[in-house]
Design a protein around this motif. Structure first.
Motif, PDB file in Angstrom:
ATOM      1  N   PRO A 169       8.006  24.636  13.199  1.00 45.27           N
ATOM      2  CA  PRO A 169       6.540  23.986  12.837  1.00 45.27           C
ATOM      3  C   PRO A 169       6.539  23.479  11.248  1.00 45.27           C
ATOM      4  CG  PRO A 169       6.263  26.175  13.575  1.00 45.27           C
ATOM      5  CD  PRO A 169       7.624  26.184  13.302  1.00 45.27           C
ATOM      6  N   LEU A 170       6.106  22.346  11.258  1.00 46.86           N
ATOM      7  CA  LEU A 170       6.019  21.689   9.881  1.00 46.86           C
ATOM      8  C   LEU A 170       4.266  21.453   9.617  1.00 46.86           C
ATOM      9  CD1 LEU A 170       8.513  18.954  10.444  1.00 46.86           C
ATOM     10  CD2 LEU A 170       8.978  20.740   9.135  1.00 46.86           C
ATOM     11  N   ARG A 171       4.067  22.018   8.283  1.00 47.45           N
ATOM     12  CA  ARG A 171       2.545  21.854   8.362  1.00 47.45           C
ATOM     13  C   ARG A 171       2.310  20.512   7.463  1.00 47.45           C
ATOM     14  NH1 ARG A 171       2.421  26.782   3.877  1.00 47.45           N
ATOM     15  NH2 ARG A 171       4.650  25.727   3.436  1.00 47.45           N
ATOM     16  N   PRO A 172       1.026  19.965   7.919  1.00 48.84           N
ATOM     17  CA  PRO A 172       0.675  18.705   7.425  1.00 48.84           C
ATOM     18  C   PRO A 172       0.334  19.024   5.703  1.00 48.84           C
ATOM     19  CG  PRO A 172      -0.683  18.942   9.392  1.00 48.84           C
ATOM     20  CD  PRO A 172       0.132  20.398   9.030  1.00 48.84           C
ATOM     21  N   GLY A 173       0.749  17.793   4.946  1.00 47.78           N
ATOM     22  CA  GLY A 173       0.441  17.940   3.632  1.00 47.78           C
ATOM     23  C   GLY A 173      -0.878  17.651   3.222  1.00 47.78           C
ATOM     24  N   PRO A 174      -1.013  17.537   1.837  1.00 51.03           N
ATOM     25  CA  PRO A 174      -2.664  17.191   1.413  1.00 51.03           C
ATOM     26  C   PRO A 174      -2.643  15.709   1.877  1.00 51.03           C
ATOM     27  CG  PRO A 174      -0.978  17.782  -0.434  1.00 51.03           C
ATOM     28  CD  PRO A 174      -0.589  18.165   0.850  1.00 51.03           C
ATOM     29  N   LYS A 175      -3.871  15.335   2.156  1.00 54.83           N
ATOM     30  CA  LYS A 175      -4.353  13.893   2.504  1.00 54.83           C
ATOM     31  C   LYS A 175      -4.721  13.407   1.235  1.00 54.83           C
ATOM     32  CE  LYS A 175      -3.118  14.822   6.386  1.00 54.83           C
ATOM     33  NZ  LYS A 175      -1.596  14.467   6.820  1.00 54.83           N
ATOM     34  N   LYS A 176      -5.049  12.148   1.286  1.00 57.84           N
ATOM     35  CA  LYS A 176      -5.334  11.212   0.136  1.00 57.84           C
ATOM     36  C   LYS A 176      -6.561  11.869  -0.580  1.00 57.84           C
ATOM     37  CE  LYS A 176      -5.574   6.591  -1.626  1.00 57.84           C
ATOM     38  NZ  LYS A 176      -5.599   5.193  -1.290  1.00 57.84           N
ATOM     39  N   GLY A 177      -7.638  12.341   0.148  1.00 60.66           N
ATOM     40  CA  GLY A 177      -8.870  12.571  -0.582  1.00 60.66           C
ATOM     41  C   GLY A 177      -8.713  13.852  -1.099  1.00 60.66           C
ATOM     42  N   PRO A 214      -3.426  26.924   1.280  1.00 55.68           N
ATOM     43  CA  PRO A 214      -2.696  26.597   2.481  1.00 55.68           C
ATOM     44  C   PRO A 214      -1.178  25.703   2.465  1.00 55.68           C
ATOM     45  CG  PRO A 214      -4.864  25.761   2.404  1.00 55.68           C
ATOM     46  CD  PRO A 214      -4.476  26.444   1.130  1.00 55.68           C
ATOM     47  N   PHE A 215      -0.956  25.126   1.526  1.00 58.00           N
ATOM     48  CA  PHE A 215       0.110  24.389   1.046  1.00 58.00           C
ATOM     49  C   PHE A 215       1.262  25.082   0.356  1.00 58.00           C
ATOM     50  CE2 PHE A 215      -3.734  21.355   0.385  1.00 58.00           C
ATOM     51  CZ  PHE A 215      -3.634  20.962   1.715  1.00 58.00           C
ATOM     52  N   MET A 239       0.934  -1.540  -0.035  1.00 56.37           N
ATOM     53  CA  MET A 239      -0.011  -0.126  -0.022  1.00 56.37           C
ATOM     54  C   MET A 239       0.953   1.287  -0.058  1.00 56.37           C
ATOM     55  SD  MET A 239      -2.920   1.114   2.617  1.00 56.37           S
ATOM     56  CE  MET A 239      -3.612   2.807   2.660  1.00 56.37           C
ATOM     57  N   THR A 240       0.568   2.106  -0.954  1.00 58.54           N
ATOM     58  CA  THR A 240       1.392   3.250  -1.047  1.00 58.54           C
ATOM     59  C   THR A 240       1.071   4.324  -0.103  1.00 58.54           C
ATOM     60  OG1 THR A 240       1.675   3.062  -3.467  1.00 58.54           O
ATOM     61  CG2 THR A 240       2.071   5.155  -2.713  1.00 58.54           C
ATOM     62  N   THR A 241       2.030   4.981   0.515  1.00 61.29           N
ATOM     63  CA  THR A 241       1.395   5.921   1.535  1.00 61.29           C
ATOM     64  C   THR A 241       1.945   7.451   0.962  1.00 61.29           C
ATOM     65  OG1 THR A 241       3.841   5.868   2.556  1.00 61.29           O
ATOM     66  CG2 THR A 241       2.010   4.691   3.509  1.00 61.29           C
ATOM     67  N   ILE A 242       1.316   8.264   1.472  1.00 66.56           N
ATOM     68  CA  ILE A 242       1.769   9.653   0.962  1.00 66.56           C
ATOM     69  C   ILE A 242       2.376  10.561   2.184  1.00 66.56           C
ATOM     70  CG2 ILE A 242      -0.128   9.941  -0.611  1.00 66.56           C
ATOM     71  CD1 ILE A 242      -1.843  11.342   1.503  1.00 66.56           C
ATOM     72  N   PRO A 243       3.272  11.496   1.908  1.00 67.40           N
ATOM     73  CA  PRO A 243       3.964  12.123   3.183  1.00 67.40           C
ATOM     74  C   PRO A 243       2.886  12.757   4.168  1.00 67.40           C
ATOM     75  CG  PRO A 243       4.961  12.591   0.731  1.00 67.40           C
ATOM     76  CD  PRO A 243       3.556  11.878   0.534  1.00 67.40           C
ATOM     77  N   PHE A 244       3.366  12.923   5.112  1.00 64.99           N
ATOM     78  CA  PHE A 244       2.504  13.464   6.175  1.00 64.99           C
ATOM     79  C   PHE A 244       2.705  15.054   6.281  1.00 64.99           C
ATOM     80  CE2 PHE A 244       1.686  14.923  10.837  1.00 64.99           C
ATOM     81  CZ  PHE A 244       0.312  14.236  10.801  1.00 64.99           C
ATOM     82  N   TYR A 245       4.074  15.544   5.919  1.00 62.68           N
ATOM     83  CA  TYR A 245       4.310  16.752   6.217  1.00 62.68           C
ATOM     84  C   TYR A 245       4.517  17.446   4.675  1.00 62.68           C
ATOM     85  CZ  TYR A 245       4.901  16.584  11.118  1.00 62.68           C
ATOM     86  OH  TYR A 245       4.650  16.388  12.551  1.00 62.68           O
ATOM     87  N   LEU A 246       4.436  18.817   4.581  1.00 65.70           N
ATOM     88  CA  LEU A 246       4.409  19.325   3.222  1.00 65.70           C
ATOM     89  C   LEU A 246       5.946  19.055   2.896  1.00 65.70           C
ATOM     90  CD1 LEU A 246       2.882  22.581   3.133  1.00 65.70           C
ATOM     91  CD2 LEU A 246       2.390  20.733   1.754  1.00 65.70           C
ATOM     92  N   GLU A 247       6.321  18.736   1.786  1.00 68.39           N
ATOM     93  CA  GLU A 247       7.652  18.528   1.337  1.00 68.39           C
ATOM     94  C   GLU A 247       8.422  19.717   1.287  1.00 68.39           C
ATOM     95  OE1 GLU A 247       9.750  17.465  -3.041  1.00 68.39           O
ATOM     96  OE2 GLU A 247       7.945  16.608  -2.489  1.00 68.39           O
TER      97      GLU A 247
END
Length: 205
Positions: A160-168, A203-204, A1-9
């Motif tokens: 502070p690290l901003r969360p990146g976009p989620k899968k949806g 926001p990203f 299962m492919t994951t996506i990054p939690f934080y903004l790159e």
């Protein structure tokens, strides 16, 4: 299962990519780098402890390490170990050596297979997490522990690290990107900026 990054790159890159990861590829060059950091810390201890009120350019590598360590958590370790090629693995292993916590161990072990040239550094980080001596790298462990004590003494400056976009959100962002591109072609930079400000991308960025 492919994951996506939690934080903004972009946020992660600004935090860790100034770490001289190329110097950490070999035990000899890593030892030289860590020793120089420890020497600077000893010789400039009074200045170092005045951070962030006083900043001194030769100590910037130590400030950088302190900021990155203060921001380290399991999500950042996973992102670096999974989504950032060998450079991310090197940064993750180094930072985990400076902040060795059990929760990081699984991600480092998973990274060993796709970072063959950094396995020694991963093993070193795992040794620090486990509190076990590694005969071949005992001088490195001693130096890292001195450096860790130095880092712990620097006033915390967490980034502070901003969360990146989620899968949806990814499909929506992808379709919106096409609209921004179209706005740029029609109206130039100002039109593209206006489109971004009104889009889910804002926001990203």
């Amino acid at each position: 299962m492919t994951t996506i990054p939690f934080y903004l790159e972009a946020d992660v890159g600004r935090l860790v990519l100034d770490i001289p990861y190329a110097r950490l590829l070999k035990p000899s060059s890593a030892m030289s780098y860590w020793s120089s950091l420890c020497t600077d810390a000893r010789e400039l201890a009074s200045v170092l402890h005045d951070y962030p009120r006083v900043r001194y350019a030769p100590l910037e590598p130590l400030y950088l390490c302190a900021r990155a360590v203060a921001s380290l958590d399991v999500h950042l370790v996973e992102d670096l170990s999974t989504h950032w090629t060998w450079k991310g693995v090197v940064c993750a292993a180094f930072l985990c050596s400076l902040k060795p916590e059990k929760q990081y161990r699984t991600h480092l072990l998973s990274a060993r297979d796709h970072a063959p040239h950094s396995q020694w550094l991963i093993d070193l980080a795992i040794g620090e997490i486990d509190g076990s001596a590694i005969t071949a790298y005992e001088p490195h462990q001693e130096c890292l522990r001195e450096l860790r004590a130095v880092i712990e003494g620097i006033p915390t400056q967490r980034v502070p690290l901003r969360p990146g976009p989620k899968k949806g959100e990814l499909s929506l962002l992808s379709s919106t990107a096409k609209s921004i591109t179209k706005a740029y072609k029609v109206g130039g930079v100002s039109a593209a900026r206006s489109a971004i400000d009104e889009s889910p991308w804002k926001p990203f960025l």
